[in-house]
Design a protein around this motif. Structure first.
Motif, PDB file in Angstrom:
ATOM      1  N   PRO A  65       0.804  -1.232   0.000  1.00  0.00           N
ATOM      2  CA  PRO A  65       0.000   0.000   0.000  1.00  0.00           C
ATOM      3  C   PRO A  65       0.831   1.274   0.000  1.00  0.00           C
ATOM      4  CG  PRO A  65      -0.762  -1.546   1.676  1.00  0.00           C
ATOM      5  CD  PRO A  65       0.565  -2.039   1.196  1.00  0.00           C
ATOM      6  N   ARG A  66       2.111   1.188   0.381  1.00  0.00           N
ATOM      7  CA  ARG A  66       2.962   2.371   0.448  1.00  0.00           C
ATOM      8  C   ARG A  66       3.648   2.681  -0.880  1.00  0.00           C
ATOM      9  NH1 ARG A  66       4.437  -0.085   5.579  1.00  0.00           N
ATOM     10  NH2 ARG A  66       6.432  -0.777   4.704  1.00  0.00           N
ATOM     11  N   ARG A 110      -6.981   1.116  -6.444  1.00  0.00           N
ATOM     12  CA  ARG A 110      -7.299   2.297  -5.663  1.00  0.00           C
ATOM     13  C   ARG A 110      -6.613   2.181  -4.310  1.00  0.00           C
ATOM     14  NH1 ARG A 110     -12.593   0.955  -7.077  1.00  0.00           N
ATOM     15  NH2 ARG A 110     -13.165   0.761  -4.880  1.00  0.00           N
ATOM     16  N   ARG A 111      -6.161   3.314  -3.788  1.00  0.00           N
ATOM     17  CA  ARG A 111      -5.380   3.306  -2.559  1.00  0.00           C
ATOM     18  C   ARG A 111      -6.144   2.675  -1.388  1.00  0.00           C
ATOM     19  NH1 ARG A 111      -0.044   3.923  -2.498  1.00  0.00           N
ATOM     20  NH2 ARG A 111      -0.318   5.602  -4.017  1.00  0.00           N
ATOM     21  N   ARG A 115      -5.015  -0.611   0.927  1.00  0.00           N
ATOM     22  CA  ARG A 115      -4.891  -0.511   2.390  1.00  0.00           C
ATOM     23  C   ARG A 115      -5.855  -1.433   3.132  1.00  0.00           C
ATOM     24  NH1 ARG A 115      -4.618   6.094   2.339  1.00  0.00           N
ATOM     25  NH2 ARG A 115      -2.367   6.303   1.926  1.00  0.00           N
TER      26      ARG A 115
END
Length: 212
Positions: A65-66, A110-111, A115
């Motif tokens: 996610p980063r 999508r972020r 996450r």
């Protein structure tokens, strides 16, 4: 099905059908499950928690996610029409999918989806965690256990499911229905599915669904 447990998502070091190593190790099973749940209307915002014994798997989900661009690279073997339709639609609900070739695509997630997938270390044979999951998925995991290990794993998974929760796996040895019933899981359905024509012979996989 808002809370999902994936047992042993693993890492794809190279697609098993062709040993293609153009892309770095990645794990796309949790994101494909999120895509399916959203697409089928079974979940609006699935929260997916992965458990694995391999630290490299855990590290991937913590780091992914980063990334400046959380993207997955997916390859598909030539398959039957139903399977190819699934592959073409894969990623539509969780991000932007870009096809480089008919059997290859990149999915930029999508972020918030990236996450929503977390991971922790856990041995499903000897450990369990507090949780009430609506769905547990354990594919290409139970097949490697002997009968005693299989029974212990099923008991641990059952303990983490919410009442009415589902388990999906692809271990179809005859004894598994007996073990599942013993720990409180009712068999719902099982199928064998042809997913690719294969170079020398068709490629099949199976799945079974149980409910607590």
């Amino acid at each position: 099905l808002e809370r999902v447990l994936i047992v042993g998502p693993g890492l794809d070091f190279a697609p098993r059908t062709s040993l293609d190593d153009r892309f770095p190790p990645q794990s796309y099973q949790p994101y494909a499950i999120a895509d399916a749940l959203i697409g089928l209307g079974l979940s609006a915002h699935p929260r997916i928690e992965c458990v694995d014994i391999n630290s490299r798997v855990i590290q991937f989900f913590q780091e992914f996610p980063r990334r400046s661009r959380p993207a997955l690279h997916i390859l598909s073997p030539p398959g039957d029409a139903e399977y190819l339709t699934y592959f073409r639609q894969l990623g539509d609900k969780i991000g932007a999918a870009h096809s480089e070739e008919p059997l290859e695509k990149t999915i930029e997630l999508r972020r918030e989806i990236a996450r929503s997938v977390t991971a922790d270390k856990l041995n499903i044979i000897t450990e369990r965690r507090r949780g009430r999951y609506d769905l547990a998925v354990a594919t290409n995991v139970l097949v490697y256990f002997n009968d005693r290990e299989l029974l212990l794993a099923l008991a641990n998974i059952q303990s983490m499911l919410a009442p009415g929760g589902y388990l999906i796996h692809n271990e179809l040895r005859p004894v598994i229905d007996e073990y599942a019933q013993a720990v409180g899981l009712a068999a719902i359905q099982a199928r064998t599915v042809r997913i690719a024509a294969g170079r020398k012979a068709p490629l099949y996989d199976g799945f079974a669904i149980y409910r607590k």
